[in-house]
Design a protein around this motif. Structure first.
Motif, PDB file in Angstrom:
ATOM      1  N   ILE A   1       0.750  -1.300   0.061  1.00 46.34           N
ATOM      2  CA  ILE A   1      -0.040  -0.051   0.101  1.00 46.34           C
ATOM      3  C   ILE A   1       0.858   1.162  -0.094  1.00 46.34           C
ATOM      4  CG2 ILE A   1      -2.034  -1.202   1.292  1.00 46.34           C
ATOM      5  CD1 ILE A   1      -1.035   0.546   3.574  1.00 46.34           C
ATOM      6  N   HIS A   2       2.276   1.182  -0.146  1.00 41.32           N
ATOM      7  CA  HIS A   2       3.031   2.464  -0.046  1.00 41.32           C
ATOM      8  C   HIS A   2       4.331   2.237  -0.880  1.00 41.32           C
ATOM      9  CE1 HIS A   2       5.178   5.568   2.822  1.00 41.32           C
ATOM     10  NE2 HIS A   2       5.331   5.750   1.589  1.00 41.32           N
ATOM     11  N   CYS A   3       4.218   2.847  -1.961  1.00 41.90           N
ATOM     12  CA  CYS A   3       5.361   2.551  -2.844  1.00 41.90           C
ATOM     13  C   CYS A   3       5.785   3.726  -3.796  1.00 41.90           C
ATOM     14  CB  CYS A   3       5.022   1.176  -3.678  1.00 41.90           C
ATOM     15  SG  CYS A   3       6.457   0.675  -4.827  1.00 41.90           S
ATOM     16  N   HIS A   4       6.983   3.989  -3.971  1.00 41.09           N
ATOM     17  CA  HIS A   4       7.125   5.070  -5.173  1.00 41.09           C
ATOM     18  C   HIS A   4       7.504   4.398  -6.391  1.00 41.09           C
ATOM     19  CE1 HIS A   4       7.061   8.236  -2.034  1.00 41.09           C
ATOM     20  NE2 HIS A   4       7.113   7.202  -1.100  1.00 41.09           N
ATOM     21  N   ILE A   5       6.880   4.083  -7.273  1.00 42.37           N
ATOM     22  CA  ILE A   5       6.998   3.273  -8.404  1.00 42.37           C
ATOM     23  C   ILE A   5       6.814   4.065  -9.644  1.00 42.37           C
ATOM     24  CG2 ILE A   5       4.788   2.189  -8.686  1.00 42.37           C
ATOM     25  CD1 ILE A   5       6.337  -0.466  -9.241  1.00 42.37           C
TER      26      ILE A   5
ATOM     27  N   PRO B   1       2.986   8.842  -4.446  1.00 36.38           N
ATOM     28  CA  PRO B   1       3.794   9.831  -4.913  1.00 36.38           C
ATOM     29  C   PRO B   1       3.940  10.677  -3.767  1.00 36.38           C
ATOM     30  CG  PRO B   1       2.715   9.379  -6.799  1.00 36.38           C
ATOM     31  CD  PRO B   1       1.858   8.537  -5.662  1.00 36.38           C
ATOM     32  N   HIS B   2       4.987  11.244  -3.350  1.00 35.98           N
ATOM     33  CA  HIS B   2       4.819  12.374  -2.548  1.00 35.98           C
ATOM     34  C   HIS B   2       4.105  13.477  -3.139  1.00 35.98           C
ATOM     35  CE1 HIS B   2       8.033  10.961   0.161  1.00 35.98           C
ATOM     36  NE2 HIS B   2       8.682  10.450  -0.933  1.00 35.98           N
ATOM     37  N   HIS B   3       3.225  14.176  -2.243  1.00 30.12           N
ATOM     38  CA  HIS B   3       2.264  15.135  -2.666  1.00 30.12           C
ATOM     39  C   HIS B   3       3.352  16.360  -3.061  1.00 30.12           C
ATOM     40  CE1 HIS B   3      -0.260  18.579  -1.320  1.00 30.12           C
ATOM     41  NE2 HIS B   3      -0.529  18.483  -2.587  1.00 30.12           N
TER      42      HIS B   3
ATOM     43  N   VAL C   1       2.411   7.507   8.152  1.00 31.93           N
ATOM     44  CA  VAL C   1       3.410   6.463   7.413  1.00 31.93           C
ATOM     45  C   VAL C   1       4.536   6.427   8.499  1.00 31.93           C
ATOM     46  CG1 VAL C   1       2.301   6.806   5.269  1.00 31.93           C
ATOM     47  CG2 VAL C   1       4.235   8.340   6.007  1.00 31.93           C
ATOM     48  N   HIS C   2       5.281   5.309   8.466  1.00 32.32           N
ATOM     49  CA  HIS C   2       6.737   5.207   9.121  1.00 32.32           C
ATOM     50  C   HIS C   2       6.785   5.989  10.476  1.00 32.32           C
ATOM     51  CE1 HIS C   2       7.869   8.327   6.461  1.00 32.32           C
ATOM     52  NE2 HIS C   2       7.919   7.359   5.371  1.00 32.32           N
ATOM     53  N   PRO C   3       6.211   5.815  11.254  1.00 32.84           N
ATOM     54  CA  PRO C   3       6.178   6.396  12.489  1.00 32.84           C
ATOM     55  C   PRO C   3       7.368   6.084  13.266  1.00 32.84           C
ATOM     56  CG  PRO C   3       4.526   4.956  13.288  1.00 32.84           C
ATOM     57  CD  PRO C   3       4.883   4.915  11.471  1.00 32.84           C
TER      58      PRO C   3
HETATM   59 FE    FE Z   1       7.052   7.053   1.000  1.00 33.73          FE
END
Ligand code: FE
Length: 254
Positions: A4-8, A41-43, A135-137
């Motif tokens: 559910i979290h990927c920069h592809i 993607p990062h906003h 995300v990733h705390p």
């Molecule tokens: Fe990320």
């Protein structure tokens, strides 16, 4: 398996620069046993802006490329949004994208701190009918130093996603240990790759699930995998009552 979290997506953020690099990532995802990825993607930052409309378009284009390459992987739209005060205004302006158009919204904190307005904003986001997922705390310095900040946010309804590479030890011992404490204290609900490439920021999902299975058994693995599935359909996820992390443990697992 679902990630559910990927920069592809190619050329949109600090993920792959070219279509070819994105295809290599897609092949690696399939090797890991992943069949669906939510591209997040990062906003925006100083160099790029990825609005909802633009992301939807690039996801469509990339799915066509995957079909042409006969790679059995489906990309769904998402976004990773750095927390900012006007996030709900921008959501209502169709600037912000949830995970696969569900009511689950990815939120990123700055790496060193948690803004003082976060608690209030997370509450307002939920009033809007959205479920914020931090995300990733485990990679946030202020949360590492003071886990009660995260406990309070989770107690008040926030969800969290731990990164596979953190569980697998690629960000060092203390982040690994803290990631397991998050699981043990019901302070995290999803495991995802946050992959950016196939080199130093690859998927590691299998490695993470293997270590979760060793520590907590296969049921724990199923729980995380099912929660990822629930997001795709916008369904309610499984969660247990969060506990505070105890500072001193007599028997650490590492
Ligand atoms: Fe990320």
């Amino acid at each position: 398996m679902i990630d559910i979290h990927c920069h592809i997506l190619p050329g949109v953020d600090d993920g792959p620069k070219t279509k070819e690099e994105s295809i290599l990532m897609a092949r690696e995802a399939v090797n890991q046993g992943i069949e669906t990825i939510i591209a997040t993607p990062h906003h925006r930052n100083n160099t790029y802006v990825n609005s909802k409309k633009a992301i939807l378009r690039v996801v469509d284009e990339f799915n066509t490329i995957l079909q042409n390459e006969q790679i059995p992987l489906t990309i769904l739209p998402g976004q990773e949004t750095r927390i900012f005060g006007e996030i709900l205004e921008d959501y209502n302006k169709e600037e912000i994208l949830t995970l696969n158009n569900s009511n689950y919204l990815f939120l990123e904190f700055p790496s060193s701190s948690v803004p003082r307005y976060a608690e209030r904003l997370l509450y307002e986001i939920q009033l809007e009918g959205l479920n914020p997922i931090i995300v990733h705390p485990e990679r946030n310095k202020e949360i590492l130093d003071n886990p009660n900040i995260l406990y309070n946010l989770v107690k008040n309804g926030a969800l969290t996603q731990v990164t596979a590479a953190s569980l697998a030890g690629f960000f060092g011992k203390s982040i690994k240990k803290f990631s397991y404490q998050l699981i043990e204290n019901n302070l995290t609900h999803f495991v995802a790759s946050d992959a950016h490439n196939i080199h130093n920021r690859s998927f590691k999902l299998n490695e993470a699930y293997d270590t979760i299975e060793q520590e907590y058994g296969i049921d724990s693995v199923y729980l995380f995998k099912e929660n990822a599935e629930m997001i795709l359909d916008g369904k309610l996820i499984f969660k247990e009552v969060p506990q505070q992390i105890k500072k001193k443990k007599l028997f650490g697992i590492f």
